[in-house]
Structure formats: structure tokens, C-alpha cells
Design a protein around this motif. Sequence first.
Motif, PDB file in Angstrom:
ATOM      1  N   GLN A 179      18.647  10.838   4.015  1.00  0.00           N
ATOM      2  CA  GLN A 179      18.576   9.379   4.046  1.00  0.00           C
ATOM      3  C   GLN A 179      18.477   8.822   5.467  1.00  0.00           C
ATOM      4  O   GLN A 179      17.962   7.718   5.663  1.00  0.00           O
ATOM      5  CB  GLN A 179      19.797   8.796   3.336  1.00  0.00           C
ATOM      6  CG  GLN A 179      21.135   9.138   3.989  1.00  0.00           C
ATOM      7  CD  GLN A 179      22.316   8.564   3.221  1.00  0.00           C
ATOM      8  OE1 GLN A 179      22.137   7.754   2.314  1.00  0.00           O
ATOM      9  NE2 GLN A 179      23.522   8.965   3.585  1.00  0.00           N
ATOM     10  N   MET A 198       3.673   9.875   2.280  1.00  0.00           N
ATOM     11  CA  MET A 198       4.511  10.149   1.112  1.00  0.00           C
ATOM     12  C   MET A 198       4.488  11.647   0.813  1.00  0.00           C
ATOM     13  O   MET A 198       3.416  12.252   0.694  1.00  0.00           O
ATOM     14  CB  MET A 198       4.013   9.380  -0.107  1.00  0.00           C
ATOM     15  CG  MET A 198       4.211   7.879  -0.003  1.00  0.00           C
ATOM     16  SD  MET A 198       5.961   7.385  -0.008  1.00  0.00           S
ATOM     17  CE  MET A 198       6.428   7.846  -1.665  1.00  0.00           C
ATOM     18  N   ILE A 204      11.354  13.414  -6.957  1.00  0.00           N
ATOM     19  CA  ILE A 204      11.752  12.616  -5.811  1.00  0.00           C
ATOM     20  C   ILE A 204      10.641  12.679  -4.760  1.00  0.00           C
ATOM     21  O   ILE A 204       9.871  13.645  -4.731  1.00  0.00           O
ATOM     22  CB  ILE A 204      13.097  13.117  -5.225  1.00  0.00           C
ATOM     23  CG1 ILE A 204      13.784  12.021  -4.394  1.00  0.00           C
ATOM     24  CG2 ILE A 204      12.914  14.373  -4.403  1.00  0.00           C
ATOM     25  CD1 ILE A 204      15.216  12.369  -4.036  1.00  0.00           C
ATOM     26  N   SER A 205      10.541  11.648  -3.942  1.00  0.00           N
ATOM     27  CA  SER A 205       9.554  11.618  -2.856  1.00  0.00           C
ATOM     28  C   SER A 205      10.204  10.989  -1.633  1.00  0.00           C
ATOM     29  O   SER A 205      11.129  10.176  -1.761  1.00  0.00           O
ATOM     30  CB  SER A 205       8.317  10.796  -3.248  1.00  0.00           C
ATOM     31  OG  SER A 205       7.702  11.328  -4.400  1.00  0.00           O
ATOM     32  N   ARG A 251       9.185   9.159   2.328  1.00  0.00           N
ATOM     33  CA  ARG A 251       8.119   8.631   3.182  1.00  0.00           C
ATOM     34  C   ARG A 251       8.494   8.955   4.615  1.00  0.00           C
ATOM     35  O   ARG A 251       9.479   8.466   5.157  1.00  0.00           O
ATOM     36  CB  ARG A 251       7.965   7.129   2.994  1.00  0.00           C
ATOM     37  CG  ARG A 251       6.797   6.543   3.820  1.00  0.00           C
ATOM     38  CD  ARG A 251       6.415   5.176   3.321  1.00  0.00           C
ATOM     39  NE  ARG A 251       7.561   4.271   3.370  1.00  0.00           N
ATOM     40  CZ  ARG A 251       7.650   3.154   2.636  1.00  0.00           C
ATOM     41  NH1 ARG A 251       6.673   2.854   1.798  1.00  0.00           N
ATOM     42  NH2 ARG A 251       8.707   2.367   2.734  1.00  0.00           N
ATOM     43  N   ASP A 280      12.555   7.325   4.150  1.00  0.00           N
ATOM     44  CA  ASP A 280      12.757   6.509   2.952  1.00  0.00           C
ATOM     45  C   ASP A 280      12.638   7.416   1.724  1.00  0.00           C
ATOM     46  O   ASP A 280      11.776   8.295   1.665  1.00  0.00           O
ATOM     47  CB  ASP A 280      11.707   5.400   2.881  1.00  0.00           C
ATOM     48  CG  ASP A 280      11.813   4.457   4.070  1.00  0.00           C
ATOM     49  OD1 ASP A 280      12.951   4.180   4.491  1.00  0.00           O
ATOM     50  OD2 ASP A 280      10.764   4.022   4.580  1.00  0.00           O
ATOM     51  N   ILE A 281      13.477   7.179   0.730  1.00  0.00           N
ATOM     52  CA  ILE A 281      13.549   8.056  -0.440  1.00  0.00           C
ATOM     53  C   ILE A 281      13.206   7.263  -1.691  1.00  0.00           C
ATOM     54  O   ILE A 281      13.658   6.133  -1.887  1.00  0.00           O
ATOM     55  CB  ILE A 281      14.960   8.680  -0.566  1.00  0.00           C
ATOM     56  CG1 ILE A 281      15.248   9.539   0.670  1.00  0.00           C
ATOM     57  CG2 ILE A 281      15.081   9.522  -1.829  1.00  0.00           C
ATOM     58  CD1 ILE A 281      16.676  10.002   0.785  1.00  0.00           C
ATOM     59  N   PHE A 282      12.383   7.880  -2.565  1.00  0.00           N
ATOM     60  CA  PHE A 282      11.943   7.237  -3.799  1.00  0.00           C
ATOM     61  C   PHE A 282      12.165   8.193  -4.978  1.00  0.00           C
ATOM     62  O   PHE A 282      11.880   9.378  -4.886  1.00  0.00           O
ATOM     63  CB  PHE A 282      10.452   6.864  -3.714  1.00  0.00           C
ATOM     64  CG  PHE A 282      10.119   5.978  -2.540  1.00  0.00           C
ATOM     65  CD1 PHE A 282      10.157   4.605  -2.659  1.00  0.00           C
ATOM     66  CD2 PHE A 282       9.767   6.548  -1.318  1.00  0.00           C
ATOM     67  CE1 PHE A 282       9.850   3.793  -1.573  1.00  0.00           C
ATOM     68  CE2 PHE A 282       9.450   5.744  -0.230  1.00  0.00           C
ATOM     69  CZ  PHE A 282       9.497   4.360  -0.355  1.00  0.00           C
ATOM     70  N   VAL A 283      12.661   7.638  -6.051  1.00  0.00           N
ATOM     71  CA  VAL A 283      12.900   8.428  -7.272  1.00  0.00           C
ATOM     72  C   VAL A 283      11.619   8.473  -8.100  1.00  0.00           C
ATOM     73  O   VAL A 283      10.949   7.441  -8.283  1.00  0.00           O
ATOM     74  CB  VAL A 283      14.047   7.818  -8.101  1.00  0.00           C
ATOM     75  CG1 VAL A 283      14.180   8.522  -9.446  1.00  0.00           C
ATOM     76  CG2 VAL A 283      15.354   7.909  -7.326  1.00  0.00           C
ATOM     77  N   GLY A 284      11.279   9.657  -8.596  1.00  0.00           N
ATOM     78  CA  GLY A 284      10.075   9.825  -9.396  1.00  0.00           C
ATOM     79  C   GLY A 284      10.383  10.006 -10.871  1.00  0.00           C
ATOM     80  O   GLY A 284      11.536  10.202 -11.265  1.00  0.00           O
TER      81      GLY A 284
END
Length: 415
Positions: A168, A83, A75-76, A78, A172-176
Motif C-alpha cells: 500500500q 496497471m 487484485i491489481s 498501479r 495504488d491497489i484495486f480489487v478485481g
Amino acid sequence: MTSLSQHQSRVDNVRLCQGCELSVDIVDVPKGKTAYCPRCGTQLYRGGSPSLSGNLAIAVTCLLLFIPSHLFDFISIRLIGVMIPATLPSGMLTLMDEGFNLLAILILFCSSIAPFLVCSSVLIAHFALAKKLFTPFRWALILIQDLKHWMMLDVFLVSIAISVFKLQDYSDIFVGPGLIGLLLLQLFSVLLVSRISVRRYWEAWKKETEFEITAKEVHCQNCHLSQPEGSKCLRCHNALHHRKPNSIQKTWAYLIAATVAVIPANIIPISILITNGQRLEDTIFSGVASLVNSEMYGIAIIIFVASIVVPVAKILGLGYILLCIHFKRSLYHRQRMTIYFIVKWVGKWSVMDLFVISIMMTLVDRGQILNFTPGYGAVAFGMVVVLTMLAADSIDPRLIWDNYNSKDESVNERQ
């Protein structure tokens, strides 16, 4: 001669239950079904005969999945245009940098080391079985049996979801790709643990019917061979005991220590968050309260149950069982056994809060607008988790049944 052969046949078709030492007839069970002890409810054996090579294939798959699940970002976030990625080991390394070494080792052990050792032990067991190497075979199976309860990848995945809900509002949340690896690793790990049977491996080493057993008086907790009285197991050479040595004393010691540790674990802050110059110290309960105030009711319930209800319930449940053993209570043995099963099953979910702390420390980039660090309440809580799990492992469930009288139970049920 006929009576002797009939007696031998009768002995061969009987096994002692590892949960209550009841003599149980061995019967054929259809594939996909499981045989349970009629008295205490302990799982005895599963039907069918899954190939051991299937276990080997799944274990190899798990070991290969350790590469993407541990090296790639799961997960990452921003944060102010930057990032910040998170890998599974990075949280432990951050905890070590902050001086929480024991906490980091506990999290690393439950999320990585225990699953890796179990999967590696399957490979060693197959190699040793093929080469007839007794010592590595024996120790590989001991590791599998003792460590599979410490595999907590499922708890870690739930902890990722909780961390995402907490962050949240800040980023911002990003799935890796690492998350896909973790999901697959969890899937195959569950499949491996559900399939693997230490008894089947020992049967492949030497079948129970190959031993000339005239009476079944004690059950080996290591290889599950029921056999006559003796100092060592006929098959695995493990020390034989009708009851675990000093089981009551060890369990009381772990339980008392956990009871003492649970007080600072709930009073001292478990986490400290600095946001916009404001320092927010959260105990377990205040963290749950803040989630409720943020209308995250589902997450609040999960944390409340896993971090407050479960540890206290485990202490009370084990304490109740120990007191009943001490005072030789002659009723409700099956209910106490059910409490024992529940305590064994729910124990690992208490680690969830510690996993959340590890993930939060990885994702929240200290030195910017957010600063997250664990409090010393997390150390005390880690002690509670470990001590209650050790207490559940050290108690011998057969002690529950030492004063069992079926007539007393039947009279009570009629009343």
C-alpha cells in the motif's frame, strides 16, 4: 439362539474409535451435533443424515467457481501509471520463470490442484456409486480423505490481505472480480469439507449392518468399518493394520529432516526486494521486524506466528509425542492427543509466507522501480512446511494409547 442374537446386536451397536481403538457404543445424535470419543476426543460421526446429493451440488458449484477465481484478476496495482494485474496461476508461472519450480508446484498444489481434485473426486464418487463401479469409487474417496487437509484457499485469502498491506505504500491497489470468485470458492469449499463424510459414502455403497461381523477387533482407516482380524477390509479391500506400518520410523525421518531444514529457512533470506536501487534481503524474522518498525503490528503477529512459531511448535509437539511413545509414558494421554489435534490443524497456516511471495512476484513489475524475487530461504521453508505436514500425517495417534491405564490416569487426576 437368544444369546447369539443378543451378542450380534451388541456387536452391531459398537464401533472402534479410529483415534484410540476404544470400543464405543453407537448412539443417536441430533442433527447438527457430533459424537466424540469419550477417551481421546476424536470425532466419530455427526448427527442427522445430510443428503449426498447436497455434496454433489456444492462440488459442482466449486468447480464452476474455479473459472472466475483462476482466470480473472483478483487484485491489481498501479505502478508509475501502469496497471499490473494478478491472477492466481500467474504467481506460480512467475516462480517457474525464476527457476523456483518446486516452490511453484507446492503453491499451485495447495491453492488449486488439491481443491480441484477433491471437488472432482466428489463427482467421480457419485458417478461410480450410481453405476456401481468399485475401483473409481474407492480411489475417489481415498483422494477426498487424503487431500482435503491440503486445501488452503483460506490461507491464500489471508495472504492476499497481507500482500496488500505490504504494497500500500508503493502503489495504488484495486480489487478485481477474481477475488469475489475466490471468496465464494472458499465459502463453498469449507461447506463441502464440513459436510462430506467418507464413511457415509461407504455406507451408501454397502451398509455396515449387511456384513456378518461377529467381533470388532480392528478399524479400517479408509472406510471406517470396524471388523474382525484380517488382511484386507471386508468393504473397501484396503489393507488392515492395527497400527500404520513403520509409523514411528517415518515420522522421525520427516521430523529430523524438517529440523535440519528449519535452520537455513530462518537464516537464509526468504525474499529480496530492490527499491530505488537499494537491495533489501529479508529473512523471516527480519521481515517481521520490518513490519513492526512500520507499525503493522497485526500483520507482524500473524507472520511471526504462522512462519516461526507454528513450524517450531509442530516439530517440538510431534517430537514430544514420539518420545512419550518411545518411553511408554503412562500419564497425560489426553493432553498428548490434544497436541496431536492442534498440530494437524495449524499445519497449513505455515504456507502463508510462500503464498505472499507468490502474490508479490506477480504484482511487483520487475525492471521498474520495484524488483521482488524469492530467496533460497523460501525453498528451505517450503521443505519445512511439507515435511512437518507429512510427519503429522504419518504418525498413528493410536500409538499414544497403547499403554493407557485408566487407573493410573484417575490416580494422577486426584493428586
